[in-house]
Design an enzyme around this catalytic site. Structure first.
Site, mmCIF file in Angstrom:
data_model
loop_
_atom_site.group_PDB
_atom_site.id
_atom_site.type_symbol
_atom_site.label_atom_id
_atom_site.label_comp_id
_atom_site.label_asym_id
_atom_site.label_seq_id
_atom_site.Cartn_x
_atom_site.Cartn_y
_atom_site.Cartn_z
ATOM 1 N N ASP A 362 9.969 3.997 -4.812
ATOM 2 C CA ASP A 362 9.581 3.191 -5.971
ATOM 3 C C ASP A 362 10.776 3.232 -6.930
ATOM 4 O OD1 ASP A 362 7.941 1.852 -7.943
ATOM 5 O OD2 ASP A 362 7.781 3.803 -8.932
ATOM 6 N N GLY A 513 7.211 -2.941 -8.075
ATOM 7 C CA GLY A 513 6.470 -4.046 -8.675
ATOM 8 C C GLY A 513 7.264 -4.732 -9.770
ATOM 9 N N ASP A 563 1.508 3.198 -6.636
ATOM 10 C CA ASP A 563 2.128 3.796 -5.452
ATOM 11 C C ASP A 563 1.130 4.588 -4.611
ATOM 12 O OD1 ASP A 563 4.726 2.898 -6.209
ATOM 13 O OD2 ASP A 563 4.853 4.549 -7.632
#
Length: 668
Positions: A362, A513, A563
């Site tokens: 991430d 994202g 996540d």
């Protein structure tokens, strides 16, 4: 292994959330059975003739054989119940494993010893039966404690949503009601600083929302009439009225919960190393025991001797150490890894991580600092860069907006004194304004400039925008004095982590994202070539699955709620310790220091732990290569016949070796 049942609890919006109550109950049950069985084992050992001979004492007790039988019976039926139940379940599913091996060994020992007590001559196996049950209960209790954390993720996610909402009635009045009473079509008021309770659409008001823990978007997002809002997002600025579009199981957060549950339950059915060893030992016990019985029956014609040999073989085949081989490594690894800033929560991650060839990161808070920092100050007219920053910081001093905090931090680092500001006013979703020395100044975003037809002629500013940096402008009246660019910058440790992983031949991928421009800028800086941006939680799971279908063993590293499903879907989930509780509870391995370099350490730990598990399993079962043939009577003509007592000593020795070997675990 027992798993979380599909019990439900009502939380806030009334959604059904599977929780850990059942698993905690099972954990307490194993602990209770272990304590009771161990306490009963103490007098049983003292009464046992073999133990008395070992410790050199003789205790004359009337009816001691019957006392042994009573104590062993309680231990067998109470302490052994989980294994007997597991044996039945595994056999019914045609998947014999650890429970089958343990259940078979204790049942053979109990039935034969009971027969010796009342019907036939021979030696009992009561003390071997009791200690085997005690050690196996201890091993499963240790194991279940490590598994419990994964299930807490579901409970943590449910806490994102508030339990009450401000419902707007038809006459405009506002009443507080439980979120469970909110229905689609209702209107609710969300004040600054509050969490949005359910999904909906803004019908009145403008604000900025922090959705970073939900979607991975690092920047606050502007929301006005007609824009969708997500339950769990934090309202940063103005009050808004939201028309509800989804409640309960239909909300965004509830869908994340369902993803976590589905992936978690699917992975919980995987068998571990000890299960595989137990399967083969079960087959060996049955085959070797049967062959032993009929061989001796044919050779000597003595059914009682043949029966004793068969029972000895079957009991010895289930080593005490097997129940501790894996849990002991987990326990030692937990302590060892903590010294290196790692916490290991799931033993199955050890086996999978040894072959990891793809690490998916991430971005926000994982590879980056997760905060806005001033990266560039562009003075366009009349002022220098420090004066520009001083004006902006003076206006932003009372704001809690992430951009304001970044500007203030930079001003503090440079030791700038602030101007006194009068007539301060926030322009919702656009910026702020105030007067300094009777002159009107503003700090605004590009949206304000566009709406008011103000053009910025600066190649340097255009370059900053192209790099995906957040740019705010300082105005004096309608005149643009300059621009300040902010960005979420990479952690210094991230560069080293990516470099070391590449040296190990592991591909690094970014999955975020956040918007594509920002993601690609960070990826380029770090040397990551493969980027998936603007990805929602369910899409993250899809990406992980696609990578796995390509034949990769995937580790996922993340720190946000979004996540959590991907962490569980990945072969190894690595959670950043500074992230949310939900993410931490979803991870197999947790980086306490939030240092990406510890991902490398975690993979090395997993490999070292796997090697230690294999060593322990070999120690736990390896003696069977000699013990089983000796117990069966293969060396009978040489005068070697392994008695149950000697077999028990060998089992105890393997347990000691496993315990000592576990203590030597270290990270390469």
């Amino acid at each position: 292994m027992e798993h979380v049942g599909k019990h439900e609890q009502e939380h806030g919006d009334g959604s059904a959330v599977p929780h850990i109550k059942h698993h905690k109950m099972m954990l307490r049950d194993f602990k209770r059975r272990f304590i009771v069985s161990t306490l009963l084992t103490i007098p049983l050992l003292l009464v046992s003739p073999f133990i008395q001979s070992v410790i050199g004492i003789t205790i004359a007790i009337p009816y001691k054989n019957y006392i042994l039988f009573v104590l062993a019976s309680i231990i067998y039926f109470y302490g052994g119940f989980p294994f007997l139940k597991g044996l039945i379940e595994e056999i019914s599913k045609h998947k014999p494993g650890m429970m089958t091996l343990i259940g078979l060994a204790i049942s053979v020992a109990y039935v034969y010893s009971s027969a010796v007590t009342f019907l036939i001559p021979g030696k009992t196996f009561f003390w071997e039966l009791a200690t085997l049950i005690d050690i196996m209960l201890l091993g499963h209790w240790i194991e279940m404690r490590s598994v419990l954390g994964a299930s807490r993720a579901l409970e943590m996610i449910s806490k994102l949503l508030p339990s009450r909402a401000h419902k707007v009635l038809e006459d405009g009045s506002v009443v507080d009601v439980p979120v469970s009473e909110i229905r689609v079509g209702d209107k609710i008021l969300v004040r600054p600083g509050e969490k949005v309770p359910v999904d909906g659409v803004v019908v009145d008001g403008k604000t900025s929302l922090d959705e970073s823990m939900l979607t991975g978007e690092s920047l606050p997002v502007h929301r006005g009439p007609g824009d969708k809002v997500i339950g769990g997002a934090i309202n940063l600025e103005g009050a808004i009225i939201v028309e509800v579009t989804a409640t309960g199981k239909d909300t965004y957060v509830a869908q994340i919960i369902n993803l976590v549950q589905e992936v978690q339950m699917a992975r919980s059915r995987m068998q571990d190393l000890a299960d595989r060893a137990a399967f083969f030992l079960t087959i060996i016990a049955i085959v070797a025991g049967t062959i032993t019985f009929f061989t001796w029956l044919f050779y000597l014609g003595d059914p009682l001797f043949a029966l004793e040999r068969m029972v000895t073989v079957m009991v010895i085949t289930c080593p005490h150490a097997l129940g501790l081989a894996i849990p002991l490594v987990v326990a030692v690894s937990t302590a060892e890894s903590a010294k290196n800033g790692l916490l290991v929560r799931n033993r199955q991650a050890f086996e999978r991580a040894k072959n990891v060839n793809v690490v998916v990161f991430d971005k926000t808070g994982t590879l980056t600092k997760g905060i806005f920092e001033v990266t560039d100050i562009v003075a366009i007219k009349d002022v220098d860069s420090k004066e520009l920053l001083r004006i902006a910081a003076s206006l932003e001093v009372n704001s809690e907006h992430p951009i304001a905090r970044g500007i203030m931090k930079k001003a503090e680092e440079l030791g700038l004194s602030l101007f006194r500001v009068n007539d301060f006013r926030a322009i919702t979703g656009k910026g702020i304004e105030g007067s300094i020395n009777s002159q009107k100044f503003m700090v605004v975003g590009p949206g304000y400039l566009k709406e008011n037809g103000i053009e910025v002629k600066s190649e340097e500013v255009r370059k900053l925008q192209a790099e995906g940096k957040t740019t705010v402008y300082v105005l004096r009246g309608r005149e643009v004095l300059g621009a300040i660019a902010l960005a979420d910058t990479p952690k210094p440790e991230s560069f080293e982590a990516i470099r070391e992983l590449k040296q190990l031949g592991i591909e690094c991928i970014m999955l975020t994202g956040d918007n594509r421009v920002t993601a690609e800028r960070i990826a380029k800086e770090l040397g990551i070539e493969r980027v998936y941006a603007e990805v929602l939680p369910h899409e993250k799971v899809k990406v992980i699955k696609e990578l796995q279908l390509e034949g990769n063993i995937v580790a996922m590293v993340g720190d946000g709620v979004n996540d959590a499903p991907a962490l569980i879907q990945a072969d190894v989930g690595i959670a950043i310790g500074a992230g949310t509780d939900i993410t931490i509870e979803s991870g197999d391995i947790i980086l306490v220091r939030s240092d990406p370099r510890d991902v490398v350490m975690a993979i090395r730990l997993a490999k070292a732990t796997y090697r230690k598990m294999v060593q322990n399993l070999l120690w736990a079962t390896g003696y069977n290569t000699i013990a089983i043939p000796a117990a069966a009577g293969v060396f009978y003509k040489l005068g070697i016949l392994l008695s149950p007592a000697v077999g028990a000593i060998l089992m105890s020795l393997s347990t000691v070796i496993v315990a000592i070997n576990s203590r030597f675990l270290h990270i390469d």
